[in-house]
Design a protein around this motif. Structure first.
Motif, PDB file in Angstrom:
ATOM      1  N   ASP A 160      -0.195  -1.475  -2.859  1.00 40.00           N
ATOM      2  CA  ASP A 160      -0.638  -2.679  -2.154  1.00 40.00           C
ATOM      3  C   ASP A 160      -2.016  -2.509  -1.529  1.00 40.00           C
ATOM      4  O   ASP A 160      -2.545  -3.443  -0.907  1.00 40.00           O
ATOM      5  CB  ASP A 160       0.366  -3.045  -1.060  1.00 40.00           C
ATOM      6  N   SER A 204      13.383  -8.439  -7.453  1.00 41.25           N
ATOM      7  CA  SER A 204      12.027  -8.688  -7.942  1.00 41.25           C
ATOM      8  C   SER A 204      11.519  -7.510  -8.761  1.00 41.25           C
ATOM      9  O   SER A 204      10.847  -7.694  -9.782  1.00 41.25           O
ATOM     10  CB  SER A 204      11.093  -8.960  -6.770  1.00 41.25           C
ATOM     11  N   LYS A 213       6.454 -11.082  -7.748  1.00 40.88           N
ATOM     12  CA  LYS A 213       5.504 -10.024  -7.390  1.00 40.88           C
ATOM     13  C   LYS A 213       4.920 -10.270  -6.004  1.00 40.88           C
ATOM     14  O   LYS A 213       4.753  -9.340  -5.205  1.00 40.88           O
ATOM     15  CB  LYS A 213       4.382  -9.940  -8.420  1.00 40.88           C
ATOM     16  N   THR A 214       4.625 -11.525  -5.698  1.00 39.20           N
ATOM     17  CA  THR A 214       4.109 -11.862  -4.376  1.00 39.20           C
ATOM     18  C   THR A 214       5.144 -11.575  -3.299  1.00 39.20           C
ATOM     19  O   THR A 214       4.829 -10.999  -2.243  1.00 39.20           O
ATOM     20  CB  THR A 214       3.695 -13.340  -4.333  1.00 39.20           C
ATOM     21  N   HIS A 257       7.566  -9.454  -3.544  1.00 37.82           N
ATOM     22  CA  HIS A 257       7.711  -8.002  -3.516  1.00 37.82           C
ATOM     23  C   HIS A 257       6.640  -7.365  -2.624  1.00 37.82           C
ATOM     24  O   HIS A 257       6.937  -6.476  -1.810  1.00 37.82           O
ATOM     25  CB  HIS A 257       7.601  -7.463  -4.948  1.00 37.82           C
ATOM     26  N   ASN A 258       5.413  -7.829  -2.748  1.00 33.56           N
ATOM     27  CA  ASN A 258       4.309  -7.256  -1.979  1.00 33.56           C
ATOM     28  C   ASN A 258       4.431  -7.526  -0.482  1.00 33.56           C
ATOM     29  O   ASN A 258       4.049  -6.695   0.340  1.00 33.56           O
ATOM     30  CB  ASN A 258       2.976  -7.798  -2.491  1.00 33.56           C
ATOM     31  N   PHE A 259       4.989  -8.699  -0.123  1.00 37.19           N
ATOM     32  CA  PHE A 259       5.098  -9.040   1.289  1.00 37.19           C
ATOM     33  C   PHE A 259       6.364  -8.464   1.927  1.00 37.19           C
ATOM     34  O   PHE A 259       6.370  -8.139   3.115  1.00 37.19           O
ATOM     35  CB  PHE A 259       5.064 -10.563   1.475  1.00 37.19           C
ATOM     36  N   TYR A 269       5.079 -13.826 -11.319  1.00 36.91           N
ATOM     37  CA  TYR A 269       4.013 -13.859 -10.316  1.00 36.91           C
ATOM     38  C   TYR A 269       4.582 -14.148  -8.930  1.00 36.91           C
ATOM     39  O   TYR A 269       4.178 -13.527  -7.931  1.00 36.91           O
ATOM     40  CB  TYR A 269       2.977 -14.920 -10.689  1.00 36.91           C
ATOM     41  N   ALA A 270       5.539 -15.078  -8.851  1.00 38.65           N
ATOM     42  CA  ALA A 270       6.146 -15.406  -7.558  1.00 38.65           C
ATOM     43  C   ALA A 270       6.924 -14.214  -7.005  1.00 38.65           C
ATOM     44  O   ALA A 270       6.829 -13.890  -5.813  1.00 38.65           O
ATOM     45  CB  ALA A 270       7.063 -16.613  -7.707  1.00 38.65           C
TER      46      ALA A 270
END
Length: 394
Positions: free
Chosen positions: A299, A192, A220-221, A223-225, A217-218
């Motif tokens: 984050d 990602s 990135k999401t 990656h953040n979680f 965008y998917a």
């Protein structure tokens, strides 16, 4: 002389082609992004639209040029709004930004690595586009090329003696579970992260802006979680293996012989050799924790942290630098622990290694087990070693 599988060569060629497309595509994309209708104003070096009247020659030499208002500047240099922005930076005003940056529309001037001395936002953009992306992209490419070249010329490090069939437990189920959690979360973050940072150069022209925007965008999401999971498993792995990664005198002898990577055999080592210890302390501990800490800031998961634009810019620069270096080192770790060394993957896949493998790569560890200092079965007496599988002769 060397055994090279067609599958590995194909994977290497694909990775190399993908990497080259990142760097070569970067230049092409940057050039394509430049508006074709912009031309340089005579003697001013400023850009203006082709349908606007060109600035008269010597406009910058007109008396009072630097004191012109925005309306006056529009007469000699249409589209040049420098006076307006200069006034904004010189006086206070209102902005909707929350504390602690309320009222600050333009950041103060500064310089980040690889940037000019300019406003902080522009300095961050220059660092990212002129340093992190090109240098980081080439570093990852060179790491893959170096590993591929090493495999082609050195080949796999083979077992010097036939397997004995006697198995020694190298990793307990808990150690293997935490390692694989860390490994798979790293893969998710690496994929990602590469798409987020470099994807516009090699995926955007193929997928188109709509699908690429959705994909980014998917990812990135994800990656953040996944980031916090990676951080938690990283800390557990560090605490689990720190004792066996403490430096010792035998590490110097191992390093002096290059770990046997270039022939000549390995110097005796304990459970982890000097190369694995370098990866542990420099890669996992230093770069890993640096990446996790900066990622938590990005984050906004660190309580009571001053989330200013400059703080986030520095965090992004640190995060990108640490993760790129971490990935480059991880490539080497993954290679040595899989196709680079015969039998190495068995230890993390099943938990057990053959006695011949332990004698060749970790003699001091094997001697400690035989002397009773370390139990050969660390996960309990009821654990069962895998049944040896006799491979048919080619």
């Amino acid at each position: 002389m060397f055994r090279v599988t067609s599958r590995f060569v194909a994977a290497f060629v694909a990775a190399l082609a993908l990497g080259l497309s990142v760097s070569l595509g970067a230049s092409a994309s940057l050039a394509a992004d430049a508006p074709a209708t912009l031309t340089a104003g005579p003697q001013t070096g400023t850009a203006q639209r082709a349908d606007q009247a060109a600035a008269p020659p010597g406009a910058s030499t007109i008396p009072g040029y630097l004191q012109q208002t925005n309306g006056e500047r529009a007469q000699v240099q249409p589209g040049n709004n420098a006076p307006m922005w200069r006034e904004i930076k010189q006086q206070a005003g209102f902005s909707s930004l929350p504390d602690p940056e309320a009222g600050v529309l333009i950041q103060p001037q500064t310089a980040y690595p690889g940037s000019a001395f300019t406003s902080a936002g522009e300095a961050w953009r220059q660092t990212r586009n002129l340093l992190l992306i090109p240098v980081g992209g080439w570093l990852l490419i060179l790491a893959l090329v170096g590993i591929g070249a090493f495999y082609l010329f050195r080949g796999q490090i083979r077992l010097e003696h036939k397997p004995t069939g006697r198995k020694i437990e190298r990793f307990t189920p808990f150690e293997r579970f935490m390692h694989w959690v860390l490994a798979f979360s790293f893969i998710a973050l690496a994929v990602s992260g590469v798409v987020i940072m470099f994807g516009k150069f090699f995926l955007l022209p193929i997928l188109g802006s709509a699908f690429f925007g959705w994909l980014t965008y998917a990812l990135k999401t994800i990656h953040n979680f996944i980031g916090p999971l990676f951080g938690l498993s990283l800390v557990i792995v560090l605490l689990t293996f720190v004792r066996d990664n403490l430096p010792s005198k035998s590490d110097l002898a191992w390093l002096a012989k290059g770990g046997g990577l270039f022939g000549g055999g390995e110097a005796p080592s304990a459970r982890f050799n000097a190369g694995e210890k370098i990866w542990f302390w420099v890669g996992v501990l230093f770069l890993g924790l640096l990446a996790v800490a900066s990622g938590l800031v990005l984050d906004k998961l660190v309580p009571n942290f001053p989330y200013t634009r400059s703080a986030m810019q520095v965090a992004e620069i640190v995060h990108a630098s640490a993760t790129i270096l971490f990935m480059a080192m991880a490539f080497g770790h993954i290679y040595i622990g899989s196709v680079g060394t015969e039998g190495a993957l068995d230890g993390m896949r099943t938990g057990y290694v053959d006695e011949s493998w332990a004698k060749q790569h970790h003699t001091l560890w094997l001697d400690a087990i035989k002397s009773g200092k370390i139990p050969a079965q660390r996960s309990g007496p009821n654990a069962q070693a895998p049944v040896p599988v006799i491979k048919p002769k080619a």
